[in-house]
Design a protein around this motif. Structure first.
Motif, PDB file in Angstrom:
ATOM      1  N   ILE A  94      14.358  -4.194 -11.295  1.00 27.46           N
ATOM      2  CA  ILE A  94      14.960  -3.329 -10.802  1.00 27.46           C
ATOM      3  C   ILE A  94      14.471  -2.978  -9.135  1.00 27.46           C
ATOM      4  CG2 ILE A  94      14.356  -0.949 -11.100  1.00 27.46           C
ATOM      5  CD1 ILE A  94      14.651  -0.559 -14.236  1.00 27.46           C
ATOM      6  N   PHE A  95      14.795  -2.204  -8.252  1.00 27.80           N
ATOM      7  CA  PHE A  95      14.369  -2.152  -7.538  1.00 27.80           C
ATOM      8  C   PHE A  95      14.378  -0.532  -7.185  1.00 27.80           C
ATOM      9  CE2 PHE A  95      18.824  -2.111  -6.194  1.00 27.80           C
ATOM     10  CZ  PHE A  95      19.165  -1.458  -5.425  1.00 27.80           C
ATOM     11  N   CYS A  96      12.979   0.046  -6.237  1.00 32.64           N
ATOM     12  CA  CYS A  96      12.806   1.596  -5.800  1.00 32.64           C
ATOM     13  C   CYS A  96      12.847   1.418  -5.089  1.00 32.64           C
ATOM     14  CB  CYS A  96      12.092   1.781  -7.175  1.00 32.64           C
ATOM     15  SG  CYS A  96      11.661   1.374  -8.553  1.00 32.64           S
ATOM     16  N   ARG A  97      12.870   3.128  -4.216  1.00 29.33           N
ATOM     17  CA  ARG A  97      12.470   3.361  -3.167  1.00 29.33           C
ATOM     18  C   ARG A  97      11.364   3.457  -2.991  1.00 29.33           C
ATOM     19  NH1 ARG A  97      16.596   7.114  -1.410  1.00 29.33           N
ATOM     20  NH2 ARG A  97      17.860   8.070  -2.433  1.00 29.33           N
ATOM     21  N   PRO A  98       9.656   2.821  -1.555  1.00 27.73           N
ATOM     22  CA  PRO A  98       9.032   3.726  -1.558  1.00 27.73           C
ATOM     23  C   PRO A  98       7.644   4.175  -2.438  1.00 27.73           C
ATOM     24  CG  PRO A  98       9.596   3.015   0.544  1.00 27.73           C
ATOM     25  CD  PRO A  98      10.902   3.340  -0.762  1.00 27.73           C
ATOM     26  N   GLY A  99       8.457   5.891  -2.499  1.00 31.91           N
ATOM     27  CA  GLY A  99       8.009   6.794  -2.683  1.00 31.91           C
ATOM     28  C   GLY A  99       8.705   7.091  -4.128  1.00 31.91           C
ATOM     29  N   CYS A 100       8.829   6.489  -4.899  1.00 30.47           N
ATOM     30  CA  CYS A 100       9.867   6.438  -6.457  1.00 30.47           C
ATOM     31  C   CYS A 100       8.243   6.791  -6.625  1.00 30.47           C
ATOM     32  CB  CYS A 100       9.818   5.265  -6.912  1.00 30.47           C
ATOM     33  SG  CYS A 100      10.418   5.119  -9.097  1.00 30.47           S
ATOM     34  N   LYS A 101       8.335   7.555  -8.248  1.00 30.59           N
ATOM     35  CA  LYS A 101       7.090   7.981  -9.050  1.00 30.59           C
ATOM     36  C   LYS A 101       6.824   7.203 -10.359  1.00 30.59           C
ATOM     37  CE  LYS A 101       6.699  11.655  -6.467  1.00 30.59           C
ATOM     38  NZ  LYS A 101       5.425  11.664  -5.568  1.00 30.59           N
ATOM     39  N   ALA A 102       8.210   5.912 -10.504  1.00 28.80           N
ATOM     40  CA  ALA A 102       7.431   5.343 -11.383  1.00 28.80           C
ATOM     41  C   ALA A 102       5.712   4.323 -11.266  1.00 28.80           C
ATOM     42  CB  ALA A 102       8.190   4.084 -11.478  1.00 28.80           C
ATOM     43  N   LYS A 103       5.518   3.521 -12.431  1.00 30.86           N
ATOM     44  CA  LYS A 103       4.118   2.958 -12.803  1.00 30.86           C
ATOM     45  C   LYS A 103       4.694   2.229 -11.338  1.00 30.86           C
ATOM     46  CE  LYS A 103       1.313   0.033 -15.644  1.00 30.86           C
ATOM     47  NZ  LYS A 103       0.719   0.344 -16.851  1.00 30.86           N
ATOM     48  N   PRO A 107       4.159  -1.413  -9.644  1.00 32.16           N
ATOM     49  CA  PRO A 107       3.836  -2.988 -10.139  1.00 32.16           C
ATOM     50  C   PRO A 107       3.344  -3.463  -9.821  1.00 32.16           C
ATOM     51  CG  PRO A 107       5.858  -2.802  -8.278  1.00 32.16           C
ATOM     52  CD  PRO A 107       4.945  -1.147  -9.085  1.00 32.16           C
ATOM     53  N   LYS A 108       2.582  -4.867 -10.590  1.00 28.48           N
ATOM     54  CA  LYS A 108       0.787  -5.822  -9.548  1.00 28.48           C
ATOM     55  C   LYS A 108       1.761  -6.636  -8.540  1.00 28.48           C
ATOM     56  CE  LYS A 108      -0.879  -6.866 -14.584  1.00 28.48           C
ATOM     57  NZ  LYS A 108      -1.105  -7.729 -15.343  1.00 28.48           N
ATOM     58  N   ARG A 109       1.159  -6.408  -7.783  1.00 30.52           N
ATOM     59  CA  ARG A 109       1.071  -7.458  -6.810  1.00 30.52           C
ATOM     60  C   ARG A 109       1.997  -8.665  -6.355  1.00 30.52           C
ATOM     61  NH1 ARG A 109      -2.439  -6.337  -1.570  1.00 30.52           N
ATOM     62  NH2 ARG A 109      -3.769  -5.677  -3.336  1.00 30.52           N
ATOM     63  N   GLU A 110       1.592  -9.453  -7.244  1.00 27.92           N
ATOM     64  CA  GLU A 110       2.194 -10.550  -7.766  1.00 27.92           C
ATOM     65  C   GLU A 110       4.092 -10.301  -7.653  1.00 27.92           C
ATOM     66  OE1 GLU A 110      -1.020 -10.262 -11.206  1.00 27.92           O
ATOM     67  OE2 GLU A 110      -0.597  -9.691  -8.838  1.00 27.92           O
ATOM     68  N   ASN A 111       3.677  -9.548  -8.341  1.00 29.24           N
ATOM     69  CA  ASN A 111       5.230  -8.720  -9.147  1.00 29.24           C
ATOM     70  C   ASN A 111       6.540  -8.336  -8.627  1.00 29.24           C
ATOM     71  OD1 ASN A 111       4.741 -10.372 -11.655  1.00 29.24           O
ATOM     72  ND2 ASN A 111       4.223  -8.337 -12.599  1.00 29.24           N
ATOM     73  N   GLN A 165       0.918  -1.317   0.263  1.00 33.45           N
ATOM     74  CA  GLN A 165       0.408  -0.193  -0.180  1.00 33.45           C
ATOM     75  C   GLN A 165       0.657   1.012  -0.223  1.00 33.45           C
ATOM     76  OE1 GLN A 165      -3.206  -0.021  -0.417  1.00 33.45           O
ATOM     77  NE2 GLN A 165      -3.318   2.358  -1.070  1.00 33.45           N
ATOM     78  N   ALA A 166       1.767   1.225   0.528  1.00 37.96           N
ATOM     79  CA  ALA A 166       3.001   2.530   0.793  1.00 37.96           C
ATOM     80  C   ALA A 166       3.639   2.626  -0.684  1.00 37.96           C
ATOM     81  CB  ALA A 166       4.175   2.184   1.731  1.00 37.96           C
ATOM     82  N   MET A 183       7.698   5.884   4.271  1.00 40.94           N
ATOM     83  CA  MET A 183       8.835   5.163   4.508  1.00 40.94           C
ATOM     84  C   MET A 183      10.158   4.635   4.389  1.00 40.94           C
ATOM     85  SD  MET A 183       6.205   3.095   6.170  1.00 40.94           S
ATOM     86  CE  MET A 183       5.983   1.561   5.725  1.00 40.94           C
ATOM     87  N   GLU A 184      10.734   6.166   3.337  1.00 40.25           N
ATOM     88  CA  GLU A 184      11.702   5.924   3.257  1.00 40.25           C
ATOM     89  C   GLU A 184      12.549   4.738   4.277  1.00 40.25           C
ATOM     90  OE1 GLU A 184      14.806   6.747   1.196  1.00 40.25           O
ATOM     91  OE2 GLU A 184      12.981   7.314  -0.176  1.00 40.25           O
ATOM     92  N   GLY A 185      13.483   4.445   3.689  1.00 41.80           N
ATOM     93  CA  GLY A 185      14.446   3.935   4.448  1.00 41.80           C
ATOM     94  C   GLY A 185      13.923   3.082   5.275  1.00 41.80           C
ATOM     95  N   LEU A 186      13.228   2.280   5.228  1.00 45.41           N
ATOM     96  CA  LEU A 186      12.876   0.759   5.856  1.00 45.41           C
ATOM     97  C   LEU A 186      12.295  -0.282   5.317  1.00 45.41           C
ATOM     98  CD1 LEU A 186      11.339   0.483   8.854  1.00 45.41           C
ATOM     99  CD2 LEU A 186       9.363   0.997   8.110  1.00 45.41           C
TER     100      LEU A 186
END
Length: 357
Positions: A37-46, A48-52, A15-16, A24-27
């Motif tokens: 690819i891995f991202c921060r919680p606040g990334c503005k990218a699209k 992803p689906k839950r299962e992915n 949900q974050a 939630m940054e840093g957690l």
């Protein structure tokens, strides 16, 4: 006492990222299986689906899992780093802090004045143009304190008239050029951490503030220290701020358990007693509000202890994050409960694996 450390469950973390919750940054970081690819919680990218998706506690763990860092949110860099699109402007500001910038100048550089304004409001709690004005005042204060005459200082710091310089100086510092020469401002600078940018403030007398830049009470804290120490607060650098940045970096690297910084813990007698007791809580351990109340000779003052913790102006250095409930559960932290969890877990791991304590 061992605090109960629990990371968010999958639903909370997912949900974050749906909400792009930078708090939630840093957690944790989120990794996307379909892109690698891995991202921060606040990334503005699209989103992803839950299962992915899968979640990791740190960027290092995500990298070890075979994922690459996102080029958009740059999760391997400290939160609050100057973004690439702003680097040229920041370099120009450092090269000529007395320059007067206009929105047209920004547009000529290919920058959106609105975007620049938002970035400075987020990271400095002031607009770009307000930041420029305080930088010029800070430059002027430095020159006045080296003995330069008022007229020369006014011209050299970018003011077009002596009266305008005096008015601006009085507005931002509450002092005249003569009194500035005899006094000392409190200087404030940003430093970056894995949990987001912090603002540090201090002078020759010591460090008087270290807070996460997104804390809601930060403007009130600045107002308090300005009145408490009767000194203007200006952007700038100072040896004590440099030392604080070095030691905070070492703390987050897991190589420092104690700070050796000159501190200004001015407050009421009760506040100073509580803050000094906080300094006695060992690295990697916790104490309860009740235990602190007993230690300061006020066994029924647990609530007052909690309020005084909230008034602590020196996050991490005066470790109010090490205070928990009597049952070991976490509660209350001005920088955000998620940061409190992160700090306690960080200290626990560092104590076990790295620090020779």
């Amino acid at each position: 006492m061992n605090a109960t450390i629990t990371l968010p469950d999958f639903e909370t973390m997912y949900q974050a990222i749906v909400d792009r919750d930078a708090a939630m940054e840093g957690l944790f970081v989120v990794a996307v299986k379909t892109t690698g690819i891995f991202c921060r919680p606040g990334c503005k990218a699209k989103t992803p689906k839950r299962e992915n998706v899968e979640f990791f506690a740190t960027a290092d763990e995500a990298s070890a899992g075979g994922y690459r860092p996102c080029k958009r949110c740059r999760p391997t860099e400290p939160a609050g780093s100057v973004p690439a699109w702003l680097t040229k402007l920041i370099e120009a500001l450092e090269a000529d802090p007395s320059r007067r910038w206009t929105n047209a100048d920004l547009t000529t550089m290919g920058l959106s004045p609105i975007r620049v304004r938002r970035w400075f409001q987020m990271h400095y709690r002031m607009t770009f143009h307000a930041y420029l004005r305080t930088r010029r005042i800070g430059l002027a204060v430095d020159m006045l304190q080296t003995g330069q005459d008022v007229t020369s200082v006014a011209w050299d710091s970018g003011y077009e008239s002596l009266s305008g310089f005096r008015d601006s100086l009085r507005k931002w510092t509450g002092q005249t050029p003569t009194s500035i020469k005899q006094g000392e401002p409190i200087l404030v600078d940003r430093l970056l951490t894995p949990l987001g940018p912090m603002l540090a403030a201090g002078s020759d007398a010591g460090l008087c503030l270290l807070e996460f830049a997104d804390r809601k009470m930060l403007p009130k804290q600045f107002e308090r220290i300005s009145k408490l120490f009767a000194q203007p607060i200006l952007p700038g650098t100072h040896p004590v701020l440099t030392l604080a940045a070095e030691q905070i970096q070492q703390y987050f690297d897991g190589t420092r358990a104690e700070f050796t910084l000159p501190l200004r813990l001015d407050g009421t007698s009760f506040q100073e007693t509580v803050w000094n007791n906080l300094l006695e809580i060992p690295y990697g351990q916790t104490s309860s509000y009740k235990q602190l109340a007993q230690q300061v000779g006020k066994p029924n003052a647990s609530r007052a202890i909690g309020r005084t913790n909230g008034d602590n102006r020196l996050a991490i250095v005066v470790p109010c994050h090490r205070v928990v409930r009597s049952d070991g559960h976490l509660c209350g932290y001005a920088g955000g409960l998620w940061r409190k969890k992160w700090l306690l877990e960080h200290e626990r791991k560092a104590k076990q694996t790295q620090l020779p304590l």
